[in-house]
Design a protein around this motif. Structure first.
Motif, PDB file in Angstrom:
ATOM      1  N   GLU A  25       0.675  -1.251   0.049  1.00 18.86           N
ATOM      2  CA  GLU A  25      -0.141  -0.203  -0.235  1.00 18.86           C
ATOM      3  C   GLU A  25       0.811   1.364  -0.273  1.00 18.86           C
ATOM      4  O   GLU A  25       0.724   2.043  -0.187  1.00 18.86           O
ATOM      5  CB  GLU A  25      -1.064   0.282   1.069  1.00 18.86           C
ATOM      6  CG  GLU A  25      -2.023  -0.914   1.203  1.00 18.86           C
ATOM      7  CD  GLU A  25      -3.112  -1.524   2.140  1.00 18.86           C
ATOM      8  OE1 GLU A  25      -2.421  -0.881   3.303  1.00 18.86           O
ATOM      9  OE2 GLU A  25      -3.226  -2.290   2.251  1.00 18.86           O
ATOM     10  N   GLY A  84       2.488   1.585  -3.474  1.00 18.67           N
ATOM     11  CA  GLY A  84       1.048   1.610  -4.483  1.00 18.67           C
ATOM     12  C   GLY A  84       0.828  -0.112  -5.320  1.00 18.67           C
ATOM     13  O   GLY A  84       0.931   0.470  -6.609  1.00 18.67           O
ATOM     14  N   ASP A 135      12.116   2.940  -3.749  1.00 21.96           N
ATOM     15  CA  ASP A 135      10.294   3.647  -2.899  1.00 21.96           C
ATOM     16  C   ASP A 135      10.572   2.480  -1.876  1.00 21.96           C
ATOM     17  O   ASP A 135       9.747   2.585  -1.032  1.00 21.96           O
ATOM     18  CB  ASP A 135       9.239   3.092  -4.235  1.00 21.96           C
ATOM     19  CG  ASP A 135       9.262   4.283  -5.009  1.00 21.96           C
ATOM     20  OD1 ASP A 135       9.463   4.967  -5.629  1.00 21.96           O
ATOM     21  OD2 ASP A 135       8.397   3.523  -6.764  1.00 21.96           O
ATOM     22  N   PRO A 151       2.985  15.082  -5.978  1.00 22.17           N
ATOM     23  CA  PRO A 151       1.520  13.965  -5.416  1.00 22.17           C
ATOM     24  C   PRO A 151       1.503  12.880  -5.893  1.00 22.17           C
ATOM     25  O   PRO A 151       2.173  12.915  -7.273  1.00 22.17           O
ATOM     26  CB  PRO A 151       0.340  14.738  -5.548  1.00 22.17           C
ATOM     27  CG  PRO A 151       0.927  15.775  -6.067  1.00 22.17           C
ATOM     28  CD  PRO A 151       2.704  16.468  -6.414  1.00 22.17           C
ATOM     29  N   GLU A 152       1.820  11.556  -5.284  1.00 21.40           N
ATOM     30  CA  GLU A 152       1.541  10.577  -5.907  1.00 21.40           C
ATOM     31  C   GLU A 152       1.150   9.880  -7.318  1.00 21.40           C
ATOM     32  O   GLU A 152       2.175   9.371  -8.250  1.00 21.40           O
ATOM     33  CB  GLU A 152       2.249   9.153  -4.584  1.00 21.40           C
ATOM     34  CG  GLU A 152       2.049   7.820  -4.967  1.00 21.40           C
ATOM     35  CD  GLU A 152       1.744   6.624  -4.090  1.00 21.40           C
ATOM     36  OE1 GLU A 152       1.785   5.265  -4.202  1.00 21.40           O
ATOM     37  OE2 GLU A 152       1.293   6.789  -3.080  1.00 21.40           O
ATOM     38  N   ASN A 153       1.112  10.759  -7.826  1.00 26.52           N
ATOM     39  CA  ASN A 153      -0.210  10.010  -9.015  1.00 26.52           C
ATOM     40  C   ASN A 153       0.177  10.574  -9.913  1.00 26.52           C
ATOM     41  O   ASN A 153       0.379  10.219 -11.093  1.00 26.52           O
ATOM     42  CB  ASN A 153      -2.187  10.136  -8.783  1.00 26.52           C
ATOM     43  CG  ASN A 153      -2.271  11.941  -8.192  1.00 26.52           C
ATOM     44  OD1 ASN A 153      -1.452  12.612  -7.587  1.00 26.52           O
ATOM     45  ND2 ASN A 153      -3.683  12.015  -9.076  1.00 26.52           N
ATOM     46  N   GLN A 154       0.797  12.049  -9.228  1.00 27.41           N
ATOM     47  CA  GLN A 154       1.100  12.359 -10.796  1.00 27.41           C
ATOM     48  C   GLN A 154       2.727  12.130 -10.942  1.00 27.41           C
ATOM     49  O   GLN A 154       3.127  12.082 -12.264  1.00 27.41           O
ATOM     50  CB  GLN A 154       0.922  13.866 -10.591  1.00 27.41           C
ATOM     51  CG  GLN A 154       0.218  15.026 -10.381  1.00 27.41           C
ATOM     52  CD  GLN A 154       0.172  16.139 -10.004  1.00 27.41           C
ATOM     53  OE1 GLN A 154       0.773  16.746  -9.474  1.00 27.41           O
ATOM     54  NE2 GLN A 154      -1.247  16.871 -10.195  1.00 27.41           N
ATOM     55  N   ARG A 155       3.444  12.106  -9.853  1.00 30.27           N
ATOM     56  CA  ARG A 155       4.647  10.972  -9.744  1.00 30.27           C
ATOM     57  C   ARG A 155       4.964  10.049 -10.736  1.00 30.27           C
ATOM     58  O   ARG A 155       6.002   9.745 -11.339  1.00 30.27           O
ATOM     59  CB  ARG A 155       5.183  10.798  -8.216  1.00 30.27           C
ATOM     60  CG  ARG A 155       6.899  11.299  -8.900  1.00 30.27           C
ATOM     61  CD  ARG A 155       6.888  10.698  -7.165  1.00 30.27           C
ATOM     62  NE  ARG A 155       6.478   9.279  -6.203  1.00 30.27           N
ATOM     63  CZ  ARG A 155       6.011   9.543  -4.488  1.00 30.27           C
ATOM     64  NH1 ARG A 155       6.222  10.721  -4.244  1.00 30.27           N
ATOM     65  NH2 ARG A 155       5.332   7.882  -4.631  1.00 30.27           N
ATOM     66  N   ARG A 156       3.916   9.157 -10.366  1.00 26.30           N
ATOM     67  CA  ARG A 156       3.793   8.161 -11.460  1.00 26.30           C
ATOM     68  C   ARG A 156       3.917   8.672 -12.710  1.00 26.30           C
ATOM     69  O   ARG A 156       4.355   7.451 -13.629  1.00 26.30           O
ATOM     70  CB  ARG A 156       2.647   7.186 -10.534  1.00 26.30           C
ATOM     71  CG  ARG A 156       2.684   6.589  -9.449  1.00 26.30           C
ATOM     72  CD  ARG A 156       3.507   4.574  -9.327  1.00 26.30           C
ATOM     73  NE  ARG A 156       3.780   4.444  -7.791  1.00 26.30           N
ATOM     74  CZ  ARG A 156       4.448   4.191  -7.331  1.00 26.30           C
ATOM     75  NH1 ARG A 156       5.732   4.348  -8.174  1.00 26.30           N
ATOM     76  NH2 ARG A 156       5.002   4.316  -5.890  1.00 26.30           N
ATOM     77  N   ARG A 157       3.105   9.276 -13.209  1.00 25.05           N
ATOM     78  CA  ARG A 157       2.830   9.291 -14.309  1.00 25.05           C
ATOM     79  C   ARG A 157       4.498  10.177 -15.618  1.00 25.05           C
ATOM     80  O   ARG A 157       4.227  10.326 -16.209  1.00 25.05           O
ATOM     81  CB  ARG A 157       1.335  10.261 -14.879  1.00 25.05           C
ATOM     82  CG  ARG A 157       0.548   9.499 -14.573  1.00 25.05           C
ATOM     83  CD  ARG A 157      -1.246  10.046 -14.304  1.00 25.05           C
ATOM     84  NE  ARG A 157      -0.865  11.167 -15.521  1.00 25.05           N
ATOM     85  CZ  ARG A 157      -2.307  12.838 -15.524  1.00 25.05           C
ATOM     86  NH1 ARG A 157      -2.555  12.781 -14.049  1.00 25.05           N
ATOM     87  NH2 ARG A 157      -2.371  13.554 -16.333  1.00 25.05           N
ATOM     88  N   GLU A 196       6.511   7.173 -15.776  1.00 24.13           N
ATOM     89  CA  GLU A 196       6.158   6.466 -16.697  1.00 24.13           C
ATOM     90  C   GLU A 196       6.676   7.453 -18.422  1.00 24.13           C
ATOM     91  O   GLU A 196       7.138   6.473 -19.462  1.00 24.13           O
ATOM     92  CB  GLU A 196       4.575   6.093 -17.185  1.00 24.13           C
ATOM     93  CG  GLU A 196       4.411   5.373 -16.003  1.00 24.13           C
ATOM     94  CD  GLU A 196       4.936   3.782 -16.043  1.00 24.13           C
ATOM     95  OE1 GLU A 196       5.180   3.906 -17.228  1.00 24.13           O
ATOM     96  OE2 GLU A 196       5.565   3.115 -14.766  1.00 24.13           O
TER      97      GLU A 196
END
Length: 106
Positions: free
Chosen positions: A8, A11, A34, A87-93, A96
């Protein structure tokens, strides 16, 4: 910390953590980073007691053009700190996107 809790924080699904733990799947450097962050340990923690690490760092530098200790580079360290401030969701994008761009440049 349980596998579920670690998954969790990182992610991902806990099954992926199990595959890393058993060696079924290899772990990427970014995922190792991570996990180290989630466990609040330096990445070097996972390599304690290994011999020949200096030789491997020199090989990595020669083959990839990167310093063996990339985080000793001020610009690289600033980039990593800035990356983790996103922020994590933007960081993942962003991650990628960087992966696609680096593949295209190769």
């Amino acid at each position: 910390m349980t596998q579920q809790q670690l998954a969790e924080k990182v992610g991902i699904k806990f099954q992926q953590i199990q595959k890393y733990e058993t060696g079924m799947n290899r772990i990427s450097a970014s995922r190792l980073w991570d996990i180290a962050e989630a466990l609040a340990v330096p990445v070097a923690y996972f390599f304690e007691g290994m011999t020949g690490a200096e030789d491997e760092a020199q090989i990595a530098e020669a083959s990839h053009g990167l310093p063996g200790d990339i985080l000793a580079d001020k610009e690289a360290l600033e980039l990593v700190r800035s990356y983790y401030a996103i922020p994590e969701n933007q960081r993942r994008r962003l991650f990628e996107l960087a992966r696609v761009l680096s593949d295209a440049a190769a």
